[in-house]
Design an enzyme around this catalytic site. Structure first.
Site, PDB file in Angstrom:
ATOM      1  N   CYS A   1       0.881  -1.155   0.000  1.00  0.00           N
ATOM      2  CA  CYS A   1       0.000   0.000   0.000  1.00  0.00           C
ATOM      3  C   CYS A   1       0.920   1.206   0.000  1.00  0.00           C
ATOM      4  O   CYS A   1       2.133   1.064   0.076  1.00  0.00           O
ATOM      5  CB  CYS A   1      -0.840   0.009   1.266  1.00  0.00           C
ATOM      6  SG  CYS A   1      -1.800  -1.508   1.463  1.00  0.00           S
TER       7      CYS A   1
ATOM      8  N   ARG B   1       1.101   1.641  -5.956  1.00  0.00           N
ATOM      9  CA  ARG B   1       1.345   0.640  -4.912  1.00  0.00           C
ATOM     10  C   ARG B   1       0.068  -0.101  -4.497  1.00  0.00           C
ATOM     11  O   ARG B   1       0.121  -1.070  -3.754  1.00  0.00           O
ATOM     12  CB  ARG B   1       1.935   1.315  -3.669  1.00  0.00           C
ATOM     13  CG  ARG B   1       3.201   2.076  -3.931  1.00  0.00           C
ATOM     14  CD  ARG B   1       3.727   2.692  -2.655  1.00  0.00           C
ATOM     15  NE  ARG B   1       4.102   1.661  -1.719  1.00  0.00           N
ATOM     16  CZ  ARG B   1       5.262   1.017  -1.722  1.00  0.00           C
ATOM     17  NH1 ARG B   1       6.170   1.333  -2.616  1.00  0.00           N
ATOM     18  NH2 ARG B   1       5.525   0.080  -0.844  1.00  0.00           N
TER      19      ARG B   1
ATOM     20  N   TRP C   1      -3.892  -1.820  -1.245  1.00  0.00           N
ATOM     21  CA  TRP C   1      -3.997  -3.040  -2.040  1.00  0.00           C
ATOM     22  C   TRP C   1      -4.362  -4.113  -1.033  1.00  0.00           C
ATOM     23  O   TRP C   1      -3.550  -4.480  -0.175  1.00  0.00           O
ATOM     24  CB  TRP C   1      -2.665  -3.348  -2.719  1.00  0.00           C
ATOM     25  CG  TRP C   1      -2.730  -4.501  -3.663  1.00  0.00           C
ATOM     26  CD1 TRP C   1      -3.089  -4.453  -4.977  1.00  0.00           C
ATOM     27  CD2 TRP C   1      -2.394  -5.865  -3.390  1.00  0.00           C
ATOM     28  NE1 TRP C   1      -3.018  -5.711  -5.538  1.00  0.00           N
ATOM     29  CE2 TRP C   1      -2.599  -6.604  -4.595  1.00  0.00           C
ATOM     30  CE3 TRP C   1      -1.963  -6.570  -2.269  1.00  0.00           C
ATOM     31  CZ2 TRP C   1      -2.374  -7.976  -4.681  1.00  0.00           C
ATOM     32  CZ3 TRP C   1      -1.739  -7.936  -2.350  1.00  0.00           C
ATOM     33  CH2 TRP C   1      -1.939  -8.621  -3.559  1.00  0.00           C
TER      34      TRP C   1
ATOM     35  N   ASN D   1       1.426   0.047   5.782  1.00  0.00           N
ATOM     36  CA  ASN D   1       1.808  -0.697   4.581  1.00  0.00           C
ATOM     37  C   ASN D   1       2.573  -1.917   5.056  1.00  0.00           C
ATOM     38  O   ASN D   1       3.571  -1.779   5.766  1.00  0.00           O
ATOM     39  CB  ASN D   1       2.701   0.174   3.681  1.00  0.00           C
ATOM     40  CG  ASN D   1       3.326  -0.620   2.556  1.00  0.00           C
ATOM     41  OD1 ASN D   1       2.736  -1.583   2.071  1.00  0.00           O
ATOM     42  ND2 ASN D   1       4.517  -0.229   2.148  1.00  0.00           N
ATOM     43  N   GLY D   2       2.091  -3.100   4.656  1.00  0.00           N
ATOM     44  CA  GLY D   2       2.776  -4.326   5.070  1.00  0.00           C
ATOM     45  C   GLY D   2       1.761  -5.340   5.568  1.00  0.00           C
ATOM     46  O   GLY D   2       0.562  -5.202   5.309  1.00  0.00           O
TER      47      GLY D   2
ATOM     48  N   GLU E   1       8.050 -13.096 -21.286  1.00  0.00           N
ATOM     49  CA  GLU E   1       7.749 -11.706 -20.944  1.00  0.00           C
ATOM     50  C   GLU E   1       6.616 -11.159 -21.822  1.00  0.00           C
ATOM     51  O   GLU E   1       5.711 -10.476 -21.328  1.00  0.00           O
ATOM     52  CB  GLU E   1       9.028 -10.855 -21.077  1.00  0.00           C
ATOM     53  CG  GLU E   1       8.856  -9.364 -20.885  1.00  0.00           C
ATOM     54  CD  GLU E   1       8.367  -8.951 -19.490  1.00  0.00           C
ATOM     55  OE1 GLU E   1       8.202  -9.829 -18.626  1.00  0.00           O
ATOM     56  OE2 GLU E   1       8.125  -7.757 -19.302  1.00  0.00           O
TER      57      GLU E   1
ATOM     58  N   LYS F   1       3.033  -9.795 -20.338  1.00  0.00           N
ATOM     59  CA  LYS F   1       2.527  -8.444 -20.610  1.00  0.00           C
ATOM     60  C   LYS F   1       1.081  -8.510 -21.088  1.00  0.00           C
ATOM     61  O   LYS F   1       0.233  -7.735 -20.657  1.00  0.00           O
ATOM     62  CB  LYS F   1       3.387  -7.745 -21.677  1.00  0.00           C
ATOM     63  CG  LYS F   1       4.710  -7.257 -21.189  1.00  0.00           C
ATOM     64  CD  LYS F   1       4.574  -5.952 -20.424  1.00  0.00           C
ATOM     65  CE  LYS F   1       5.619  -5.773 -19.354  1.00  0.00           C
ATOM     66  NZ  LYS F   1       5.680  -6.720 -18.255  1.00  0.00           N
TER      67      LYS F   1
ATOM     68  N   GLU G   1      -1.270  -9.567 -18.158  1.00  0.00           N
ATOM     69  CA  GLU G   1      -1.472  -8.673 -17.011  1.00  0.00           C
ATOM     70  C   GLU G   1      -2.175  -7.382 -17.369  1.00  0.00           C
ATOM     71  O   GLU G   1      -2.967  -6.885 -16.577  1.00  0.00           O
ATOM     72  CB  GLU G   1      -0.161  -8.400 -16.263  1.00  0.00           C
ATOM     73  CG  GLU G   1       0.861  -7.602 -17.045  1.00  0.00           C
ATOM     74  CD  GLU G   1       2.150  -7.351 -16.272  1.00  0.00           C
ATOM     75  OE1 GLU G   1       2.108  -7.306 -15.044  1.00  0.00           O
ATOM     76  OE2 GLU G   1       3.190  -7.196 -16.922  1.00  0.00           O
TER      77      GLU G   1
ATOM     78  N   HIS H   1       4.828 -31.488 -28.153  1.00  0.00           N
ATOM     79  CA  HIS H   1       4.759 -32.454 -27.059  1.00  0.00           C
ATOM     80  C   HIS H   1       3.508 -32.248 -26.207  1.00  0.00           C
ATOM     81  O   HIS H   1       3.474 -32.641 -25.041  1.00  0.00           O
ATOM     82  CB  HIS H   1       6.032 -32.372 -26.205  1.00  0.00           C
ATOM     83  CG  HIS H   1       7.260 -32.730 -26.984  1.00  0.00           C
ATOM     84  ND1 HIS H   1       7.530 -34.023 -27.374  1.00  0.00           N
ATOM     85  CD2 HIS H   1       8.243 -31.954 -27.502  1.00  0.00           C
ATOM     86  CE1 HIS H   1       8.654 -34.030 -28.074  1.00  0.00           C
ATOM     87  NE2 HIS H   1       9.101 -32.784 -28.171  1.00  0.00           N
TER      88      HIS H   1
ATOM     89  N   LYS I   1       2.158  -2.439  -7.912  1.00  0.00           N
ATOM     90  CA  LYS I   1       3.539  -2.347  -8.402  1.00  0.00           C
ATOM     91  C   LYS I   1       4.528  -3.082  -7.503  1.00  0.00           C
ATOM     92  O   LYS I   1       5.435  -3.735  -7.995  1.00  0.00           O
ATOM     93  CB  LYS I   1       3.915  -0.865  -8.505  1.00  0.00           C
ATOM     94  CG  LYS I   1       5.267  -0.612  -9.120  1.00  0.00           C
ATOM     95  CD  LYS I   1       5.235  -0.845 -10.608  1.00  0.00           C
ATOM     96  CE  LYS I   1       6.593  -0.680 -11.241  1.00  0.00           C
ATOM     97  NZ  LYS I   1       6.639  -1.363 -12.549  1.00  0.00           N
TER      98      LYS I   1
HETATM   99  C1  F6R Z   1       5.266  -7.471 -14.588  1.00  0.00           C
HETATM  100  C2  F6R Z   1       5.894  -7.009 -13.370  1.00  0.00           C
HETATM  101  C3  F6R Z   1       6.079  -7.983 -12.266  1.00  0.00           C
HETATM  102  C4  F6R Z   1       7.398  -7.708 -11.523  1.00  0.00           C
HETATM  103  C5  F6R Z   1       7.503  -8.611 -10.294  1.00  0.00           C
HETATM  104  C6  F6R Z   1       8.777  -8.364  -9.531  1.00  0.00           C
HETATM  105  O1  F6R Z   1       5.146  -6.458 -15.526  1.00  0.00           O
HETATM  106  O2  F6R Z   1       6.223  -5.865 -13.231  1.00  0.00           O
HETATM  107  O3  F6R Z   1       6.027  -9.296 -12.715  1.00  0.00           O
HETATM  108  O4  F6R Z   1       8.462  -7.926 -12.389  1.00  0.00           O
HETATM  109  O5  F6R Z   1       6.411  -8.385  -9.451  1.00  0.00           O
HETATM  110  O6  F6R Z   1       8.837  -7.067  -9.040  1.00  0.00           O
HETATM  111  P1  F6R Z   1      10.203  -6.421  -8.611  1.00  0.00           P
HETATM  112  O7  F6R Z   1      11.049  -6.310  -9.823  1.00  0.00           O
HETATM  113  O8  F6R Z   1       9.833  -5.083  -8.039  1.00  0.00           O
HETATM  114  O9  F6R Z   1      10.811  -7.332  -7.587  1.00  0.00           O
END
Ligand code: F6R
Length: 613
Positions: A2, A27, A75, A101-102, A485, A489, A492, A508, A608
């Site tokens: 958060c 966040r 969050w 936060n936590g 990746e 993308k 998500e 397979h 994030k």
């Molecule tokens: C996807 C994304 C997440 C982060 C993951 C790790 O676009 O951003 O998959 O890569 O949550 O986050 P960090 O790099 O902050 O440890």
């Protein structure tokens, strides 16, 4: 995960808190709230939904008066997003108010204890336990700081807590463990926040609090303490980056802005580390002798950062001839990894606070490995806990879906590959120079992809593909990691189900899912394997798939013979090619998300920084 913010000064607090929260919404964004302390006591306004709902409710903060307050953007972890579960939370007698936060891991035990001692609870959150625990000890101690010192002894888990008490009308207390918290020094005003952008408009002088730190402050004074209440001296750090780095700067979304910032982010990360034609990693304490003795490398991370690690396996094994194992942080910590001082554990994290990654790092430290973190957020928990750290200079990344942090993490792996390959003698001079030369030119090559024309043609493809429900990404070798990746993308931000498969593996099993008009995105950037990948493309085409192919410009004619549509990127050094290949995939997902009406920067259910396990 958060965001919290706090303000004391001469100005009205609520508009400043709301402004700060708007910079922390990355966040968490399922509910928001503020508490402002005025002559009439605490005024709390909170609501589920985006910050915009709180702004509307409080007429941008103007309906709440007072010059001291705390704010929160949430969050949800404990309890659904609801008005009741939104922060701030008051203690039973209403004297103590907290934002958090936590996660308080032992909140159930504490809740039972507090219920037995007459405290009441109105929400499902773990945070309310902290508010009531503080009240419980405050009743015994009669002093807020002393109460906090006792409360932290009982709390397990992670917390950055902003605390107000009605008996302290001019001051605020904040404490931190395993969740980020900064203190900002103003003139006649002071701040706390989860992250710099929240307060950068008001101050550039900040202290990153360490775990166990406590800060007590008024508008004109500040004192730092450790968890036992002993005074600490802290020297402020000056923030050099500009606010514009955390604003959209004319782009419709942070994600598009950050995609465009990639060339600069790469330059900023690479250039300072190249001197006189050599990679210089002055920040490393790892000696050449130590590196010569490394027998195994683990790359530990989550999500996209882990996919950078998957690329790292190919890159480091090729350049250093040492076995490399990429592993998800959430798996690593419970896998009883075999580590020793000849094992180098590379930890990758944008935020530097991902709970699983941090825990894995601590496990690696405990088991005797050397740990090297690649981190974007300066002063973050991971950067502090690792033996060595190399910062990515991507600047603040706000969009939940990573783009520029991913690219800079990869560029740091290239720097490490060159640096170690040189020391180990596993790269010839010619190989070293060719790769280094390509790395220096990489930002320019990446810029070549970001033309209006390319964006328009990727957008057209996204429009065409918007209704596909199941998408397969296929590629070989480095391309298979890029596919992971690309697929993430799309999932998500556009909420499209997709799978990433090593192209040779399709037959397979998963090829049975290919039917008429299934969308397959084939990445064929590894030139030596181009024909092999095209064979797999032909297999899916024969079963009715629609294929979008991605390759380098020199394979244009070849790929056009096989696929329905193609995306082209400039050609670079084979090991660096993934840095370019990923960019059209980022843009493609962005446009698919846009045309499907998704909230690109704030996808549902995500945040994030993932500070929960
Ligand atoms: C996807 C994304 C997440 C982060 C993951 C790790 O676009 O951003 O998959 O890569 O949550 O986050 P960090 O790099 O902050 O440890």
């Amino acid at each position: 995960m958060c965001g919290i913010v706090g303000y004391i000064g001469a100005q009205q607090a609520a508009p400043i808190l709301l402004d700060g929260l708007s910079k922390l919404e990355y966040r968490g964004y399922d509910s928001a709230g503020v508490c402002v302390f005025s002559d009439t006591g605490f005024q709390v306004a909170k609501t589920k939904g985006r910050l915009a709902a709180l702004c509307e409710m409080t007429e941008n903060g103007t309906t709440i008066t007072g010059t001291l307050g705390i704010g929160h953007t949430r969050w949800a972890t404990h309890g659904a997003p609801s008005n009741e579960n939104s922060h701030p939370h008051l203690s039973t007698n209403g004297k103590i108010c907290v934002v958090h936060n936590g996660i308080i891991e032992n909140y159930l035990v504490l809740k039972e204890f507090l219920l037995a001692h007459g405290k009441t609870f109105f929400s499902d959150t773990d945070t309310e336990v902290a508010a009531n625990l503080l009240e419980y000890y405050y009743e015994q101690e009669g002093d807020l700081r002393a109460a906090a010192c006792r409360a932290v002894q009982d709390l397990s888990g992670s917390y950055a807590l902003g605390i107000l008490c009605t008996d302290y009308p001019d001051s605020m207390l904040a404490i931190k463990k395993d969740s980020p918290l900064i203190f900002g020094f103003g003139k006649g005003e002071n701040f706390i926040a989860s992250d710099v952008p929240a307060i950068l408009r008001y101050t550039r002088e900040v202290v990153y609090l360490n775990d166990g730190d406590m800060v007590e402050f008024t508008a004109n004074s500040v004192s730092f303490f450790d968890a036992q209440g002993n005074a600490l001296h802290k020297t402020p750090e000056h923030i050099t980056w500009e606010m514009s780095a955390a604003e959209k700067g004319g782009y419709p979304h942070f994600m598009m802005k950050e995609i465009h910032e990639q060339p600069k982010a790469l330059r900023d990360t690479i250039s300072p580390r190249i001197k006189d034609g050599r990679v210089v990693l002055n920040e490393l304490t790892l000696s050449p002798d130590y590196l010569r003795g490394v027998r195994r490398i683990y790359i530990v991370a989550c999500g996209s950062a882990y996919y950078v690690g998957c690329l790292g396996k190919y890159i480091l094994e090729k350049t250093c001839r040492i076995p490399v194992e990429p592993i998800l942080a959430s798996e690593f910590r419970y896998s009883e990894p075999v580590l020793g001082d000849d094992t180098l554990v590379i930890i990758i994290s944008q935020s530097g606070e991902t709970a699983d990654t941090l825990a894995a790092l601590r496990e690696a430290n405990t088991l005797g490995a050397r740990t090297l973190a690649i981190v974007n957020v300066v002063g973050s928990a991971i950067s502090k806990a690792a033996h060595d750290v190399i910062y990515t200079w991507a600047g603040p990344e706000i969009a939940v879906a990573t783009t520029k942090a991913y690219s800079t993490q990869l560029s740091v792996l290239y720097l490490i590959a060159l640096y170690m390959g040189d020391i180990l003698g596993t790269l010839s001079n010619e190989e070293y120079n060719t790769m280094l030369d390509a790395l220096i030119r990489l930002p320019d090559r990446l810029s070549e992809i970001l033309t209006e024309e390319n964006l328009a043609s990727i957008k057209a493809m996204a429009d065409e593909c918007k209704d596909h429900h199941d998408v397969f990404f296929i590629g070989r070798n480095l391309d298979s990691a890029t596919c992971l990746e690309g697929s993430l993308k799309l999932k998500e931000i556009a909420y499209v189900h997709s799978e990433a498969y090593a192209a040779g593996e399709l037959k397979h099993g998963p090829i049975s899912l290919i039917e008429n008009n299934t969308l397959v995105i084939a990445v064929a950037g590894v030139s030596t394997l181009f024909e092999k990948t095209m064979s797999n493309v032909k297999e899916v085409k024969a079963r009715g798939a629609k294929v979008l192919g991605l390759t380098t410009v020199n394979f244009k004619e070849e790929i056009e013979k096989t696929v329905d549509r193609c995306l082209l990127v400039p050609q670079t050094h084979p090991l660096l090619q993934p840095s370019l290949n990923v960019v059209p995939l980022q843009i493609f997902s962005y446009y698919v998300a846009l045309v499907r009406g998704c909230d690109v920067d704030k996808p549902r259910n995500l945040a994030k920084s993932v500070t929960v396990e």
